[in-house]
Design a protein around this motif. Structure first.
Motif, PDB file in Angstrom:
ATOM      1  N   PHE A 196     -11.298  19.489 -66.281  1.00 60.72           N
ATOM      2  CA  PHE A 196     -11.569  19.616 -67.705  1.00 60.72           C
ATOM      3  C   PHE A 196     -10.426  20.423 -68.314  1.00 60.72           C
ATOM      4  O   PHE A 196     -10.145  21.537 -67.872  1.00 60.72           O
ATOM      5  CB  PHE A 196     -12.884  20.359 -67.944  1.00 60.72           C
ATOM      6  CG  PHE A 196     -14.105  19.606 -67.510  1.00 60.72           C
ATOM      7  CD1 PHE A 196     -14.852  18.882 -68.422  1.00 60.72           C
ATOM      8  CD2 PHE A 196     -14.519  19.636 -66.185  1.00 60.72           C
ATOM      9  CE1 PHE A 196     -15.992  18.205 -68.024  1.00 60.72           C
ATOM     10  CE2 PHE A 196     -15.648  18.962 -65.772  1.00 60.72           C
ATOM     11  CZ  PHE A 196     -16.391  18.243 -66.697  1.00 60.72           C
ATOM     12  N   SER A 197      -9.810  19.895 -69.333  1.00 61.19           N
ATOM     13  CA  SER A 197      -8.687  20.555 -70.008  1.00 61.19           C
ATOM     14  C   SER A 197      -9.190  21.663 -70.926  1.00 61.19           C
ATOM     15  O   SER A 197     -10.236  21.512 -71.577  1.00 61.19           O
ATOM     16  CB  SER A 197      -7.919  19.528 -70.832  1.00 61.19           C
ATOM     17  OG  SER A 197      -7.009  20.162 -71.702  1.00 61.19           O
ATOM     18  N   PRO A 198      -8.425  22.745 -71.064  1.00 63.65           N
ATOM     19  CA  PRO A 198      -8.792  23.776 -72.036  1.00 63.65           C
ATOM     20  C   PRO A 198      -8.627  23.300 -73.479  1.00 63.65           C
ATOM     21  O   PRO A 198      -9.098  23.951 -74.408  1.00 63.65           O
ATOM     22  CB  PRO A 198      -7.838  24.925 -71.712  1.00 63.65           C
ATOM     23  CG  PRO A 198      -6.653  24.267 -71.098  1.00 63.65           C
ATOM     24  CD  PRO A 198      -7.205  23.084 -70.340  1.00 63.65           C
ATOM     25  N   ASN A 199      -7.986  22.166 -73.672  1.00 68.80           N
ATOM     26  CA  ASN A 199      -7.777  21.614 -75.011  1.00 68.80           C
ATOM     27  C   ASN A 199      -8.942  20.761 -75.494  1.00 68.80           C
ATOM     28  O   ASN A 199      -8.927  20.268 -76.616  1.00 68.80           O
ATOM     29  CB  ASN A 199      -6.491  20.786 -75.058  1.00 68.80           C
ATOM     30  CG  ASN A 199      -5.279  21.632 -74.734  1.00 68.80           C
ATOM     31  OD1 ASN A 199      -5.209  22.804 -75.105  1.00 68.80           O
ATOM     32  ND2 ASN A 199      -4.335  21.068 -74.011  1.00 68.80           N
ATOM     33  N   ILE A 200      -9.950  20.585 -74.648  1.00 70.75           N
ATOM     34  CA  ILE A 200     -11.104  19.778 -74.998  1.00 70.75           C
ATOM     35  C   ILE A 200     -11.863  20.420 -76.160  1.00 70.75           C
ATOM     36  O   ILE A 200     -11.858  21.650 -76.304  1.00 70.75           O
ATOM     37  CB  ILE A 200     -12.030  19.614 -73.770  1.00 70.75           C
ATOM     38  CG1 ILE A 200     -13.070  18.551 -74.026  1.00 70.75           C
ATOM     39  CG2 ILE A 200     -12.682  20.906 -73.390  1.00 70.75           C
ATOM     40  CD1 ILE A 200     -13.818  18.150 -72.776  1.00 70.75           C
ATOM     41  N   GLN A 201     -12.482  19.618 -76.987  1.00 72.79           N
ATOM     42  CA  GLN A 201     -13.330  20.131 -78.059  1.00 72.79           C
ATOM     43  C   GLN A 201     -14.707  20.475 -77.474  1.00 72.79           C
ATOM     44  O   GLN A 201     -15.261  19.691 -76.698  1.00 72.79           O
ATOM     45  CB  GLN A 201     -13.484  19.091 -79.172  1.00 72.79           C
ATOM     46  CG  GLN A 201     -12.177  18.718 -79.849  1.00 72.79           C
ATOM     47  CD  GLN A 201     -11.530  19.913 -80.518  1.00 72.79           C
ATOM     48  OE1 GLN A 201     -12.175  20.651 -81.255  1.00 72.79           O
ATOM     49  NE2 GLN A 201     -10.252  20.108 -80.263  1.00 72.79           N
ATOM     50  N   LEU A 211     -12.974  25.030 -58.017  1.00 75.46           N
ATOM     51  CA  LEU A 211     -11.654  25.250 -57.421  1.00 75.46           C
ATOM     52  C   LEU A 211     -10.760  26.115 -58.299  1.00 75.46           C
ATOM     53  O   LEU A 211      -9.928  26.862 -57.785  1.00 75.46           O
ATOM     54  CB  LEU A 211     -10.975  23.909 -57.134  1.00 75.46           C
ATOM     55  CG  LEU A 211     -11.726  22.956 -56.203  1.00 75.46           C
ATOM     56  CD1 LEU A 211     -10.956  21.643 -56.058  1.00 75.46           C
ATOM     57  CD2 LEU A 211     -11.967  23.595 -54.848  1.00 75.46           C
ATOM     58  N   SER A 212     -10.900  25.987 -59.622  1.00 81.11           N
ATOM     59  CA  SER A 212     -10.119  26.816 -60.539  1.00 81.11           C
ATOM     60  C   SER A 212     -10.791  26.798 -61.900  1.00 81.11           C
ATOM     61  O   SER A 212     -11.594  25.917 -62.195  1.00 81.11           O
ATOM     62  CB  SER A 212      -8.668  26.332 -60.651  1.00 81.11           C
ATOM     63  OG  SER A 212      -8.614  25.069 -61.286  1.00 81.11           O
ATOM     64  N   GLY A 213     -10.445  27.783 -62.724  1.00 84.45           N
ATOM     65  CA  GLY A 213     -10.974  27.868 -64.076  1.00 84.45           C
ATOM     66  C   GLY A 213     -11.387  29.289 -64.405  1.00 84.45           C
ATOM     67  O   GLY A 213     -11.902  30.005 -63.555  1.00 84.45           O
ATOM     68  N   ILE A 256     -10.858  29.038 -70.801  1.00 82.71           N
ATOM     69  CA  ILE A 256      -9.531  29.256 -71.393  1.00 82.71           C
ATOM     70  C   ILE A 256      -8.397  28.557 -70.654  1.00 82.71           C
ATOM     71  O   ILE A 256      -7.274  28.542 -71.133  1.00 82.71           O
ATOM     72  CB  ILE A 256      -9.218  30.762 -71.504  1.00 82.71           C
ATOM     73  CG1 ILE A 256      -9.257  31.435 -70.139  1.00 82.71           C
ATOM     74  CG2 ILE A 256     -10.180  31.435 -72.456  1.00 82.71           C
ATOM     75  CD1 ILE A 256      -8.778  32.876 -70.148  1.00 82.71           C
ATOM     76  N   ASP A 257      -8.674  28.001 -69.479  1.00 84.77           N
ATOM     77  CA  ASP A 257      -7.655  27.231 -68.764  1.00 84.77           C
ATOM     78  C   ASP A 257      -8.336  26.018 -68.138  1.00 84.77           C
ATOM     79  O   ASP A 257      -9.481  25.726 -68.453  1.00 84.77           O
ATOM     80  CB  ASP A 257      -6.922  28.101 -67.730  1.00 84.77           C
ATOM     81  CG  ASP A 257      -7.859  28.748 -66.726  1.00 84.77           C
ATOM     82  OD1 ASP A 257      -9.065  28.450 -66.720  1.00 84.77           O
ATOM     83  OD2 ASP A 257      -7.382  29.564 -65.925  1.00 84.77           O
ATOM     84  N   THR A 258      -7.655  25.293 -67.268  1.00 78.34           N
ATOM     85  CA  THR A 258      -8.204  24.071 -66.691  1.00 78.34           C
ATOM     86  C   THR A 258      -9.304  24.394 -65.683  1.00 78.34           C
ATOM     87  O   THR A 258      -9.126  25.222 -64.796  1.00 78.34           O
ATOM     88  CB  THR A 258      -7.092  23.252 -66.004  1.00 78.34           C
ATOM     89  OG1 THR A 258      -6.116  22.901 -66.985  1.00 78.34           O
ATOM     90  CG2 THR A 258      -7.639  22.002 -65.364  1.00 78.34           C
ATOM     91  N   LEU A 259     -10.442  23.712 -65.852  1.00 73.74           N
ATOM     92  CA  LEU A 259     -11.542  23.797 -64.891  1.00 73.74           C
ATOM     93  C   LEU A 259     -11.373  22.661 -63.893  1.00 73.74           C
ATOM     94  O   LEU A 259     -11.274  21.494 -64.296  1.00 73.74           O
ATOM     95  CB  LEU A 259     -12.894  23.676 -65.591  1.00 73.74           C
ATOM     96  CG  LEU A 259     -14.116  23.614 -64.675  1.00 73.74           C
ATOM     97  CD1 LEU A 259     -14.282  24.919 -63.901  1.00 73.74           C
ATOM     98  CD2 LEU A 259     -15.374  23.291 -65.482  1.00 73.74           C
ATOM     99  N   LYS A 260     -11.310  22.995 -62.623  1.00 75.14           N
ATOM    100  CA  LYS A 260     -11.151  21.992 -61.578  1.00 75.14           C
ATOM    101  C   LYS A 260     -12.327  22.116 -60.611  1.00 75.14           C
ATOM    102  O   LYS A 260     -12.591  23.191 -60.079  1.00 75.14           O
ATOM    103  CB  LYS A 260      -9.823  22.223 -60.832  1.00 75.14           C
ATOM    104  CG  LYS A 260      -9.462  21.125 -59.861  1.00 75.14           C
ATOM    105  CD  LYS A 260      -8.050  21.381 -59.329  1.00 75.14           C
ATOM    106  CE  LYS A 260      -7.597  20.274 -58.431  1.00 75.14           C
ATOM    107  NZ  LYS A 260      -6.223  20.532 -57.916  1.00 75.14           N
ATOM    108  N   LEU A 261     -13.028  20.994 -60.412  1.00 73.00           N
ATOM    109  CA  LEU A 261     -14.228  20.959 -59.587  1.00 73.00           C
ATOM    110  C   LEU A 261     -14.079  19.941 -58.464  1.00 73.00           C
ATOM    111  O   LEU A 261     -13.495  18.876 -58.657  1.00 73.00           O
ATOM    112  CB  LEU A 261     -15.448  20.545 -60.432  1.00 73.00           C
ATOM    113  CG  LEU A 261     -15.727  21.382 -61.679  1.00 73.00           C
ATOM    114  CD1 LEU A 261     -16.824  20.720 -62.505  1.00 73.00           C
ATOM    115  CD2 LEU A 261     -16.114  22.789 -61.285  1.00 73.00           C
TER     116      LEU A 261
END
Length: 86
Positions: A17-22, A40-42, A77-82
């Motif tokens: 999921f991008s941090p730029n998503i609405q 994994l990250s976020g 605030i940053d990329t969520l990686k699952l």
């Protein structure tokens, strides 16, 4: 259109999921299958399960989401990686 990108190797899915998503793109939904989700990250991303208060997602968290259980993600605030295993 999905609010994420994903790749699959057959054993699991990597979803980002991008941090730029609405925020309004992150809606209540439910999945057809049980899932085990590893973060994994976020940073500052959240998850709210049906009839529960929101919780912060942290790297290393492993969550079980039962089929047909409503849930939603909250923007960080940053990329969520699952890593998702069905």
């Amino acid at each position: 259109m999905n609010p994420y990108t994903q790749t699959s190797n057959g054993d699991y899915i990597i979803r980002e999921f991008s941090p730029n998503i609405q925020s309004d793109e992150l809606v209540w939904h439910r999945d057809r299958n049980d899932r085990v989700v590893e973060v994994l990250s976020g940073t500052n991303w959240g998850l709210q399960m049906e009839d529960k208060l929101p919780m912060e997602l942290k790297v290393g968290d492993v969550l079980e989401i039962k089929a047909e259980t409503y849930h939603r993600v909250f923007k960080g605030i940053d990329t969520l990686k699952l890593k998702i295993k069905e």
